[in-house]
Enzyme design. Sequence first.
Site, mmCIF file in Angstrom:
data_model
loop_
_atom_site.group_PDB
_atom_site.id
_atom_site.type_symbol
_atom_site.label_atom_id
_atom_site.label_comp_id
_atom_site.label_asym_id
_atom_site.label_seq_id
_atom_site.Cartn_x
_atom_site.Cartn_y
_atom_site.Cartn_z
ATOM 1 N N CYS A 27 -18.696 3.687 -25.309
ATOM 2 C CA CYS A 27 -20.010 4.301 -25.135
ATOM 3 C C CYS A 27 -20.386 4.355 -23.658
ATOM 4 C CB CYS A 27 -21.043 3.571 -25.976
ATOM 5 S SG CYS A 27 -20.742 3.910 -27.709
ATOM 6 N N TYR A 53 -11.898 4.568 -9.800
ATOM 7 C CA TYR A 53 -11.454 5.122 -8.518
ATOM 8 C C TYR A 53 -11.388 6.644 -8.515
ATOM 9 C CZ TYR A 53 -9.605 0.340 -7.883
ATOM 10 O OH TYR A 53 -9.446 -1.014 -7.783
ATOM 11 N N GLY A 62 0.804 -1.207 0.000
ATOM 12 C CA GLY A 62 0.000 0.000 0.000
ATOM 13 C C GLY A 62 0.838 1.259 0.000
ATOM 14 N N ARG A 69 -8.799 2.878 -14.060
ATOM 15 C CA ARG A 69 -8.621 3.551 -12.768
ATOM 16 C C ARG A 69 -9.246 4.949 -12.694
ATOM 17 N NH1 ARG A 69 -4.661 4.811 -10.340
ATOM 18 N NH2 ARG A 69 -5.032 3.926 -8.297
HETATM 19 C C1 LIG Z 1 -3.351 -5.759 -4.115
HETATM 20 C C2 LIG Z 1 -2.570 -6.358 -3.038
HETATM 21 C C3 LIG Z 1 -1.261 -5.916 -2.793
HETATM 22 C C4 LIG Z 1 -0.607 -4.808 -3.564
HETATM 23 O O1 LIG Z 1 -1.069 -3.544 -3.251
HETATM 24 P P1 LIG Z 1 -0.411 -2.235 -3.907
HETATM 25 O O2 LIG Z 1 -1.203 -1.101 -3.395
HETATM 26 O O3 LIG Z 1 -0.496 -2.399 -5.392
HETATM 27 O O4 LIG Z 1 1.018 -2.203 -3.480
HETATM 28 C C5 LIG Z 1 -0.557 -6.569 -1.799
HETATM 29 N N1 LIG Z 1 -1.106 -7.564 -1.052
HETATM 30 C C6 LIG Z 1 -2.367 -8.001 -1.269
HETATM 31 C C7 LIG Z 1 -2.905 -9.109 -0.445
HETATM 32 C C8 LIG Z 1 -3.140 -7.406 -2.259
HETATM 33 O O5 LIG Z 1 -4.403 -7.829 -2.433
#
Ligand SMILES: *Cc1c(COP(=O)(O)O)cnc(C)c1O
Length: 410
Positions: free
Chosen positions: A337, A311, A227, A307
């Site tokens: 469309c 998002y 993340g 995205r």
């Molecule tokens: C999607 C995901 C990630 C990667 O997240 P990023 O934001 O792309 O770094 C890591 N671990 C799990 C379990 C995920 O579902």
Amino acid sequence: MELTSKGYTLGGLDLLGVAKEFGSPLYVYDANQIVANYHQLKNAFSGVDVHLKYACKALTNISILKLLKKEGAGLDTVSLEEARTGIKAGYEPSEILFTPNCICFDEIRQAVELGLIINIDELSTLERFGSEYGGKVPCCIRLNPHIMAGGNSHISVGHIDSKFGISIYQVPHIKRIVENYGIKVNGLHMHTGSDILDADVFLRGAKLLYEAANSFPELEFMDFGSGFKVKYREGDVTADVEKIGAEIVASFKEFCKSYGRDLQLWFEPGKFLVSNAGFLLVDVNVVKQTTSTVFAGVNSGQNHLLRPMMYGAYHHIDNLSNPTGTDRIYSIVGYICESDTFGFDRRLNEVRVGDILAIHNAGAYGFSMSSNYNSRPRPAEVMIYKKKAHLIRKREDLDYILQNQLELDM
Ligand SMILES: *Cc1c(COP(=O)(O)O)cnc(C)c1O
């Protein structure tokens, strides 16, 4: 991507030349950038035995997987298909973590047969796992520390209502199952979501995992997920991974001391490794002036890069064909469309029909979330590797789209 006197380049190659050679729409990835991102993150956690498991759902092309394997990465996979692609790319099954959600138990059996590292995120699945494999196959447990990451419920997966993981409050129940079936728990896992800016979110989660670790004496690793927030636009605050690294390393060392053993520290970066290494190159089909807006309509859309629409994500856009043109304001839209807008009210060097635009940060969750909506073929993918542009996925065509469709006799 760099602007030189000869125009925009990527990995030392002229991007317009690449677009000309392979056509558009086109995904282009810079291998050097991916490698640099990998080592930046790995080095940020030096001092402990850190392992990066690339979350390959971000960008699953087999050549990208091979590239990261060469650098020493493992994989985080969410489906058997991803895991099998990883094995095909040269990963040992023992380097591949399998972190699925709501799958049927038979897929877990197949994952065990393949030799993957199993990550379990639900209690009844853990019981079933115990009854079939207890004492024979170890597993990792995905805990939900109930921490809100990123402040956006679409990308935060660790909060109280999330479908992911087993609640940290259910550790006593996990322990009862584990002891009953003699399951060896080799790892604890959390992944709280995307767009984490500082060490605090990781540290709060880590603390809860350290506490839970007291219930599991046979751990070999702790996996703090991912993340890490990346830069999408000028001025964006991004994760300071060096600072996050230093703080987590210090806390992890302390934990290992009290646990009595040095464990491995795992992360599962997706976005951080590939987002800024990828660009979607598109052709301008139409410049359309309405009463309020000038639209630049391109030969792509939400079918290729979802995205912005899904998002509300910001993706910077440049006009590769007219780098010195006068700025004008455009809304850049797709040909699907639907109202598939890549960017509202963007200042771009004057856009003319036939110009090539580059959409930034298209490496992560770009191609991998694409579809054939409107029966449009998906783009080709090119990787710039060792100063050459290599085709790593062929462009689809109508035959591809029709290949699994069956025509009824009527
Ligand atoms: C999607 C995901 C990630 C990667 O997240 P990023 O934001 O792309 O770094 C890591 N671990 C799990 C379990 C995920 O579902």
